[in-house]
Design an enzyme around this catalytic site. Structure first.
Site, PDB file in Angstrom:
ATOM      1  N   ASN A   1      15.488   0.674  35.839  1.00  0.00           N
ATOM      2  CA  ASN A   1      14.810  -0.434  34.847  1.00  0.00           C
ATOM      3  C   ASN A   1      15.892   0.249  33.701  1.00  0.00           C
ATOM      4  O   ASN A   1      14.858  -0.870  32.357  1.00  0.00           O
ATOM      5  CB  ASN A   1      13.466   0.176  34.153  1.00  0.00           C
ATOM      6  CG  ASN A   1      12.901  -0.194  35.792  1.00  0.00           C
ATOM      7  OD1 ASN A   1      12.250   0.303  37.026  1.00  0.00           O
ATOM      8  ND2 ASN A   1      11.899  -1.120  36.070  1.00  0.00           N
TER       9      ASN A   1
ATOM     10  N   VAL B   1      15.488  -3.062  28.528  1.00  0.00           N
ATOM     11  CA  VAL B   1      14.343  -2.139  29.113  1.00  0.00           C
ATOM     12  C   VAL B   1      13.243  -3.258  30.408  1.00  0.00           C
ATOM     13  O   VAL B   1      13.712  -4.244  29.654  1.00  0.00           O
ATOM     14  CB  VAL B   1      13.450  -2.331  28.437  1.00  0.00           C
ATOM     15  CG1 VAL B   1      12.249  -1.131  28.679  1.00  0.00           C
ATOM     16  CG2 VAL B   1      14.049  -0.306  27.364  1.00  0.00           C
ATOM     17  N   CYS B   2      13.889  -3.344  31.416  1.00  0.00           N
ATOM     18  CA  CYS B   2      13.513  -4.389  32.169  1.00  0.00           C
ATOM     19  C   CYS B   2      11.707  -3.419  32.910  1.00  0.00           C
ATOM     20  O   CYS B   2      11.376  -2.749  33.091  1.00  0.00           O
ATOM     21  CB  CYS B   2      13.974  -4.249  33.485  1.00  0.00           C
ATOM     22  SG  CYS B   2      15.533  -5.663  33.141  1.00  0.00           S
ATOM     23  N   LEU B   3      10.798  -4.343  32.312  1.00  0.00           N
ATOM     24  CA  LEU B   3       9.456  -3.554  31.995  1.00  0.00           C
ATOM     25  C   LEU B   3       8.673  -5.379  32.310  1.00  0.00           C
ATOM     26  O   LEU B   3       8.566  -6.491  30.890  1.00  0.00           O
ATOM     27  CB  LEU B   3       8.620  -2.809  30.811  1.00  0.00           C
ATOM     28  CG  LEU B   3       7.447  -2.555  30.487  1.00  0.00           C
ATOM     29  CD1 LEU B   3       7.384  -0.985  31.530  1.00  0.00           C
ATOM     30  CD2 LEU B   3       7.182  -1.893  29.460  1.00  0.00           C
TER      31      LEU B   3
END
Length: 348
Positions: free
Chosen positions: A126, A133-135
């Protein structure tokens, strides 16, 4: 700056470093050049954006956990920087991870921007090498409706805690899209173990970058953190290299390797041998008590769980004022087999 935040400290983290405080130097922030044409929404005290950001400041000031530190900026309230400490029981334990946060002009209608200071390394599925930032909470990854950004309820504190708990977690391999645990699947499979090994090595490399060049406004925090945790980090490296416990579980106990299964890979061992002398020298510069560490790991047969205890019981030998770090670095290289012994000349 609002009166209630003048001199704010929001509690302290490492060595009395305030968990929350207001700074002035934002020159190394990832979003420094954003919002140049934002108008007055960030400077007008009566604007909705300004009021919402001040609410965020109050929440952080009051509720930040001890393992997260935040700096906001007096002249740029649209920016903030956060330091997250990696949790025990994960391959990120004792590491520091920095995130730059920016607020869009329509905040909180749109979620904040979040940039990870990666030093060009992807330590997690992530967290990308380019800082992405993968969220789900910031709408950069798919998720259920209740996992997405909610302008009426979501906060920066939730974002930071989600990164610490959900991203920098115990089994980062399973963060990969399409990879998941299901009933009957071994909890510790080879791919997961290999990913955790890589994550730990990259975390160690991140530590080196941070000690050598800490982010602005966090210099004291970085130095004091590694001064306090340096010996434990080095001891964990020995434990993982010797196969005494799984990566991430040094000091926790109860998760020793099953004989013949899950042994550390040769690639991992080589990475530890390369990084340990560099980290020992870097931690020594912070004042970490690693002087006796060289003696304790000599022969590589010493149980690592006794390293810290012996260190605390034995007075450290005095090193020369000049060249102490250089000597330590050289000894570690020799112990770990990174230098070749000089061959004896044949007698004539």
């Amino acid at each position: 700056m609002p009166p209630h935040l003048a001199g704010a400290n929001g509690g302290s983290s490492s060595a009395g470093f305030p968990r929350f405080d207001v700074a002035t130097d934002s020159s190394d922030h990832a979003y420094l050049t954003h919002n140049k044409k934002a108008g007055s929404c960030f400077t007008n005290l009566s604007s909705g954006v300004h009021k919402k950001i001040m609410q965020e400041w109050k929440i952080l000031e009051k509720h930040l956990p001890e393992t997260i530190a935040v700096r906001v900026y007096e002249n740029r309230i649209d920016l903030m920087t956060a330091a997250v400490v990696g949790a025990q029981g994960t391959p990120y334990h004792d590491g520091l991870y920095f995130f730059d946060i920016g607020f869009p002009v329509d905040y909180p209608r749109s979620p904040p921007w979040v940039h990870y200071r990666s030093f060009g390394m992807r330590i997690n599925p992530n967290l990308y090498a380019n800082g992405r930032v993968c969220l789900s909470l910031i709408n950069t990854w798919s998720g259920k409706k209740n996992e997405k950004w909610n302008p009426a309820e979501s906060t920066i504190l939730q974002v930071l805690i989600s990164i610490q708990a959900l991203v920098l977690n115990e089994k980062p391999y399973y963060n990969e899209p399409g990879v998941g645990l299901w009933p009957g699947k071994p909890f510790w499979d080879k791919k997961s173990n290999a990913y955790s090994e890589d994550a730990f090595l990259l975390s160690c490399k991140t530590m080196l970058h941070l000690v050598r060049r800490p982010p602005k406004n966090f210099e004291v925090f970085v130095e004091s953190h590694f001064r306090e945790r340096g010996l434990a980090i080095l001891s964990a490296m020995v434990a993982y290299k010797n196969g005494e416990c799984r990566v991430g579980y040094y000091g926790i106990g109860g998760l020793s390797l099953v004989p013949g299964k899950g042994e550390p890979s040769e690639k991992f061992k080589a990475g530890i041998k390369q990084l340990m002398p560099q980290l020992a020298a870097a931690f020594a510069r912070t004042g970490a008590p690693v002087g006796n560490f060289v003696e304790q790991v000599a022969g590589e047969k010493v149980a690592s769980n006794s390293v810290e205890g012996k260190q605390n019981k034995r007075p450290a030998k005095k090193e020369k004022k000049t060249g102490g770090v250089k000597i330590l670095f050289g000894k570690l290289k020799q112990i770990l087999g990174l230098t070749k012994k000089k061959e004896k000349k044949a007698s004539t």
